[in-house]
Design a protein around this motif. Structure first.
Motif, PDB file in Angstrom:
ATOM      1  N   ASN A 119       0.801  -1.072  -0.001  1.00  0.00           N
ATOM      2  CA  ASN A 119       0.132  -0.140   0.139  1.00  0.00           C
ATOM      3  C   ASN A 119       1.070   1.241  -0.009  1.00  0.00           C
ATOM      4  N   ALA A 120       2.047   1.163  -0.646  1.00  0.00           N
ATOM      5  CA  ALA A 120       2.868   2.467  -0.915  1.00  0.00           C
ATOM      6  C   ALA A 120       2.250   3.214  -1.741  1.00  0.00           C
ATOM      7  N   LYS A 121       2.381   4.575  -1.681  1.00  0.00           N
ATOM      8  CA  LYS A 121       1.986   5.243  -2.926  1.00  0.00           C
ATOM      9  C   LYS A 121       3.038   5.549  -4.034  1.00  0.00           C
ATOM     10  N   THR A 122       2.792   5.292  -5.233  1.00  0.00           N
ATOM     11  CA  THR A 122       3.864   5.027  -6.176  1.00  0.00           C
ATOM     12  C   THR A 122       3.536   6.267  -7.366  1.00  0.00           C
ATOM     13  N   MET A 123       4.577   6.570  -8.116  1.00  0.00           N
ATOM     14  CA  MET A 123       4.444   7.548  -9.092  1.00  0.00           C
ATOM     15  C   MET A 123       5.364   7.023 -10.319  1.00  0.00           C
ATOM     16  N   GLY A 124       5.174   7.044 -11.322  1.00  0.00           N
ATOM     17  CA  GLY A 124       5.794   6.362 -12.637  1.00  0.00           C
ATOM     18  C   GLY A 124       5.349   5.289 -13.269  1.00  0.00           C
ATOM     19  N   PRO A 125       6.277   4.730 -14.013  1.00  0.00           N
ATOM     20  CA  PRO A 125       7.411   5.181 -14.441  1.00  0.00           C
ATOM     21  C   PRO A 125       7.353   6.288 -15.229  1.00  0.00           C
ATOM     22  N   VAL A 126       8.612   6.746 -15.339  1.00  0.00           N
ATOM     23  CA  VAL A 126       8.895   8.030 -16.055  1.00  0.00           C
ATOM     24  C   VAL A 126      10.042   7.903 -17.125  1.00  0.00           C
ATOM     25  N   PRO A 127       9.887   7.782 -18.221  1.00  0.00           N
ATOM     26  CA  PRO A 127      10.910   7.586 -19.077  1.00  0.00           C
ATOM     27  C   PRO A 127      11.716   8.971 -19.411  1.00  0.00           C
ATOM     28  N   LEU A 128      13.103   8.428 -19.084  1.00  0.00           N
ATOM     29  CA  LEU A 128      14.031   9.613 -19.333  1.00  0.00           C
ATOM     30  C   LEU A 128      14.450   9.933 -20.692  1.00  0.00           C
ATOM     31  N   PRO A 129      15.068  10.969 -21.008  1.00  0.00           N
ATOM     32  CA  PRO A 129      15.476  11.066 -22.346  1.00  0.00           C
ATOM     33  C   PRO A 129      16.626  10.591 -22.346  1.00  0.00           C
ATOM     34  N   THR A 130      16.936  10.122 -23.877  1.00  0.00           N
ATOM     35  CA  THR A 130      17.962   9.320 -24.133  1.00  0.00           C
ATOM     36  C   THR A 130      19.046  10.358 -24.512  1.00  0.00           C
ATOM     37  N   LYS A 131      20.385   9.958 -24.425  1.00  0.00           N
ATOM     38  CA  LYS A 131      21.450  10.961 -24.787  1.00  0.00           C
ATOM     39  C   LYS A 131      21.826  10.766 -26.279  1.00  0.00           C
ATOM     40  N   LYS A 132      22.270  11.746 -26.972  1.00  0.00           N
ATOM     41  CA  LYS A 132      22.634  11.518 -28.129  1.00  0.00           C
ATOM     42  C   LYS A 132      23.903  12.095 -28.223  1.00  0.00           C
ATOM     43  N   ARG A 133      24.968  11.484 -29.207  1.00  0.00           N
ATOM     44  CA  ARG A 133      26.358  11.796 -28.934  1.00  0.00           C
ATOM     45  C   ARG A 133      26.114  11.968 -30.641  1.00  0.00           C
ATOM     46  N   ILE A 134      26.676  13.292 -31.034  1.00  0.00           N
ATOM     47  CA  ILE A 134      26.792  13.625 -32.507  1.00  0.00           C
ATOM     48  C   ILE A 134      28.327  14.143 -32.808  1.00  0.00           C
ATOM     49  N   TYR A 135      29.131  13.358 -33.584  1.00  0.00           N
ATOM     50  CA  TYR A 135      30.143  13.632 -34.032  1.00  0.00           C
ATOM     51  C   TYR A 135      30.374  14.362 -35.327  1.00  0.00           C
ATOM     52  N   CYS A 136      31.065  15.350 -35.228  1.00  0.00           N
ATOM     53  CA  CYS A 136      31.230  15.946 -36.431  1.00  0.00           C
ATOM     54  C   CYS A 136      32.617  15.551 -37.244  1.00  0.00           C
ATOM     55  N   VAL A 137      32.459  15.477 -38.634  1.00  0.00           N
ATOM     56  CA  VAL A 137      33.643  15.136 -39.264  1.00  0.00           C
ATOM     57  C   VAL A 137      33.904  15.945 -40.565  1.00  0.00           C
ATOM     58  N   LEU A 138      35.109  16.226 -40.778  1.00  0.00           N
ATOM     59  CA  LEU A 138      35.249  16.925 -42.109  1.00  0.00           C
ATOM     60  C   LEU A 138      34.932  16.065 -43.317  1.00  0.00           C
ATOM     61  N   LYS A 139      34.270  16.510 -44.419  1.00  0.00           N
ATOM     62  CA  LYS A 139      34.213  15.892 -45.438  1.00  0.00           C
ATOM     63  C   LYS A 139      35.327  15.667 -46.203  1.00  0.00           C
ATOM     64  N   SER A 140      36.217  16.709 -46.231  1.00  0.00           N
ATOM     65  CA  SER A 140      37.531  16.277 -46.947  1.00  0.00           C
ATOM     66  C   SER A 140      38.479  17.181 -46.265  1.00  0.00           C
ATOM     67  N   PRO A 141      39.591  16.426 -45.675  1.00  0.00           N
ATOM     68  CA  PRO A 141      40.342  17.187 -44.690  1.00  0.00           C
ATOM     69  C   PRO A 141      41.342  18.010 -45.257  1.00  0.00           C
ATOM     70  N   HIS A 142      41.618  18.308 -46.708  1.00  0.00           N
ATOM     71  CA  HIS A 142      42.625  19.360 -47.133  1.00  0.00           C
ATOM     72  C   HIS A 142      41.706  20.371 -47.969  1.00  0.00           C
ATOM     73  N   MET A 143      40.393  20.319 -48.383  1.00  0.00           N
ATOM     74  CA  MET A 143      39.828  21.244 -48.700  1.00  0.00           C
ATOM     75  C   MET A 143      38.402  21.279 -48.305  1.00  0.00           C
ATOM     76  N   HIS A 144      37.636  22.355 -48.614  1.00  0.00           N
ATOM     77  CA  HIS A 144      36.148  22.383 -48.251  1.00  0.00           C
ATOM     78  C   HIS A 144      36.069  22.254 -46.766  1.00  0.00           C
ATOM     79  N   LYS A 145      36.622  23.131 -46.047  1.00  0.00           N
ATOM     80  CA  LYS A 145      36.510  23.130 -44.403  1.00  0.00           C
ATOM     81  C   LYS A 145      35.277  23.369 -44.006  1.00  0.00           C
TER      82      LYS A 145
END
Length: 89
Positions: free
Chosen positions: A57-83
């Motif tokens: 008989n305990a009072k409960t709240m939830g479940p509450v879904p938490l936001p997921t973490k997103k990792r975004i990696y930025c990579v150069l298209k061509s390392p020597h030109m078009h920076k």
């Protein structure tokens, strides 16, 4: 997911002594964080926790879904030109 359980002070009693003792008793909160890559496992364990708390008989709240973490990696298209041109993964 977070499941919040509040223990203590959940039962309503008719006698005045137990009501006063119930008000004086501190309320405790239990926060449970569940992490998994497999969603059905989290849902099943959350149901088991909620079933166990309902028997006490305990009072409960939830479940509450938490936001997921997103990792975004930025990579150069061509390392020597078009920076300015980049891919995001």
């Amino acid at each position: 997911m977070i499941c919040v359980l509040q223990v203590g002070g959940s039962k309503v009693r008719t006698s005045s002594v137990s009501v006063e003792a119930d008000k004086a008793a501190p309320k405790q909160k239990i926060r449970i964080k569940l992490r998994s890559y497999w969603v059905p496992l989290i849902e099943d364990s959350c149901k088991q926790i909620l079933d166990a708390t309902r028997t006490t008989n305990a009072k409960t709240m939830g479940p509450v879904p938490l936001p997921t973490k997103k990792r975004i990696y930025c990579v150069l298209k061509s390392p020597h030109m078009h920076k300015d041109a980049r891919f995001h993964f």
